[in-house]
Scaffold this active site. Sequence first.
Site, PDB file in Angstrom:
ATOM      1  N   ARG A 157      39.176  45.881  53.197  1.00 22.77           N
ATOM      2  CA  ARG A 157      40.441  45.706  53.725  1.00 22.77           C
ATOM      3  C   ARG A 157      40.465  45.613  55.153  1.00 22.77           C
ATOM      4  O   ARG A 157      39.859  46.197  55.937  1.00 22.77           O
ATOM      5  CB  ARG A 157      41.392  46.453  52.981  1.00 22.77           C
TER       6      ARG A 157
ATOM      7  N   HIS B 225      38.456  41.546  51.279  1.00 26.67           N
ATOM      8  CA  HIS B 225      37.089  40.623  51.113  1.00 26.67           C
ATOM      9  C   HIS B 225      37.329  39.325  51.860  1.00 26.67           C
ATOM     10  O   HIS B 225      36.776  38.252  51.484  1.00 26.67           O
ATOM     11  CB  HIS B 225      36.788  40.626  49.831  1.00 26.67           C
TER      12      HIS B 225
ATOM     13  N   HIS C  15      28.854  42.367  45.594  1.00 27.09           N
ATOM     14  CA  HIS C  15      29.803  43.263  44.723  1.00 27.09           C
ATOM     15  C   HIS C  15      29.372  43.143  43.310  1.00 27.09           C
ATOM     16  O   HIS C  15      30.407  42.688  42.302  1.00 27.09           O
ATOM     17  CB  HIS C  15      31.320  42.257  44.892  1.00 27.09           C
TER      18      HIS C  15
ATOM     19  N   ASP D 244      37.178  54.722  44.623  1.00 27.99           N
ATOM     20  CA  ASP D 244      37.256  53.422  45.502  1.00 27.99           C
ATOM     21  C   ASP D 244      37.167  54.005  46.715  1.00 27.99           C
ATOM     22  O   ASP D 244      38.219  53.589  47.531  1.00 27.99           O
ATOM     23  CB  ASP D 244      38.458  52.482  44.943  1.00 27.99           C
TER      24      ASP D 244
ATOM     25  N   GLU E 133      29.066  49.265  46.922  1.00 28.92           N
ATOM     26  CA  GLU E 133      28.917  48.120  47.986  1.00 28.92           C
ATOM     27  C   GLU E 133      28.290  48.569  49.222  1.00 28.92           C
ATOM     28  O   GLU E 133      29.076  49.427  49.931  1.00 28.92           O
ATOM     29  CB  GLU E 133      30.227  47.502  48.140  1.00 28.92           C
TER      30      GLU E 133
HETATM   31  C1  GAL Z   1      36.293  46.487  45.838  1.00 29.23           C
HETATM   32  C2  GAL Z   1      37.531  47.149  46.496  1.00 29.23           C
HETATM   33  C3  GAL Z   1      38.654  47.488  45.250  1.00 29.23           C
HETATM   34  C4  GAL Z   1      38.873  46.154  44.728  1.00 29.23           C
HETATM   35  C5  GAL Z   1      37.802  45.574  44.214  1.00 29.23           C
HETATM   36  C6  GAL Z   1      37.853  44.192  43.750  1.00 29.23           C
HETATM   37  O1  GAL Z   1      35.364  46.183  46.766  1.00 29.23           O
HETATM   38  O2  GAL Z   1      37.157  48.450  46.941  1.00 29.23           O
HETATM   39  O3  GAL Z   1      39.817  48.107  45.930  1.00 29.23           O
HETATM   40  O4  GAL Z   1      39.758  45.339  45.578  1.00 29.23           O
HETATM   41  O5  GAL Z   1      36.637  45.408  45.335  1.00 29.23           O
HETATM   42  O6  GAL Z   1      38.655  44.098  42.377  1.00 29.23           O
END
Ligand code: GAL
Length: 347
Positions: A82, A107, A177, A249, A312
């Site tokens: 973010r 992203h 991802h 997360d 990630e």
């Molecule tokens: C991750 C992120 C999460 C969510 C996910 C996609 O990389 O940290 O908060 O957005 O991607 O659903």
Amino acid sequence: MALIAEPFGALPDGSPVIRYTLSRPGGLTLRVLTYGGIVQSLEVPDARGRVVNVVLGFASLHGYLAAGDAYFGCLVGRFANRLAGGRFSLDGENYAVDVNAGGNCLHGGSTGFDKRLWSAEPFNDNELRLTLTSPDGDQGFPGRLNVEVTYCLLESGVRIGYRATTDAPTVINLTNHSYFNLAGEGSGSVEAHTLVIDADEFTPVSRDLIPTGEVAVVAGTPLDLRRKTAVGAHLRDPHRQLLAARGYDHNYVLRGTGLRRAARLADPTTGRVLEVLTDQPGLQLYTGNFLDGSHVGIGGRAYRQGDGLALETQHFPDSPNHPAFPSTVLRPGQLFATSTTWLFHTD
Ligand code: GAL
């Protein structure tokens, strides 16, 4: 060793998508799409030679188009994770980039690199080279960015190399991802997998998952994964950080620099082990908290919360707004170059 290219459907505008399969006899098989640079499947043997696909994904292009907000297996850019309010400043200029998640840029914005058609060119039987040009102003980001990602199939792993150059100062944060489930995608929860993350610190977030700017120690919190811990062991602890994110997360501040181990994931039932090596400063552990059973995976089973987890490798989220975090600025004349390796073996 072999590399095969075959059609994988077409985008709504008619552009064909190609799937490349890289394989080693008796070893791994990797399938990559030109759409989003997605790792569609990664087949890995266990100690007895039984092969399963250890990443979550879909059988058809339609599956990916319908589930884009979950970022299955894709390349993420220009800026992974973010950017608060979709804003940052660079060299005194203020930039407003696309906001696609609760008023923030997630992203790289609504049409991030995960939703682009990459050009692909096999380098040799073991290596696929993907390229993308992101024009100046793409999703609001400055600079024309030329990006190259290589997927290299190793004896027992995959090395992902990222390179980029720009013609004007910009910010960049690239990752992949993939959601892993070492017992096989669609086999249920990864809560019994054990995990080690080689980090003493993490970057706490507020309720909207934006870093507060602090760097906090993991010691004494459920985020402490320095010793082998079952993923599910503390997932339901009433800790503010876990409640804010509905699970893990979080960005871990990896110990050390240079190419080093960042994480070790293991499935006690099959003995499969994944070690993640990277030269990046951070690792986002995401336990698939937003997977809600609404998408049917490649093997015909719906994906629910915790059915896979993402590791990630990255720069810290929202870095441009936190001068104390390692810099994500890329300037003309500089080469952005990083790599991440997934190594598989059995316990
Ligand atoms: C991750 C992120 C999460 C969510 C996910 C996609 O990389 O940290 O908060 O957005 O991607 O659903």
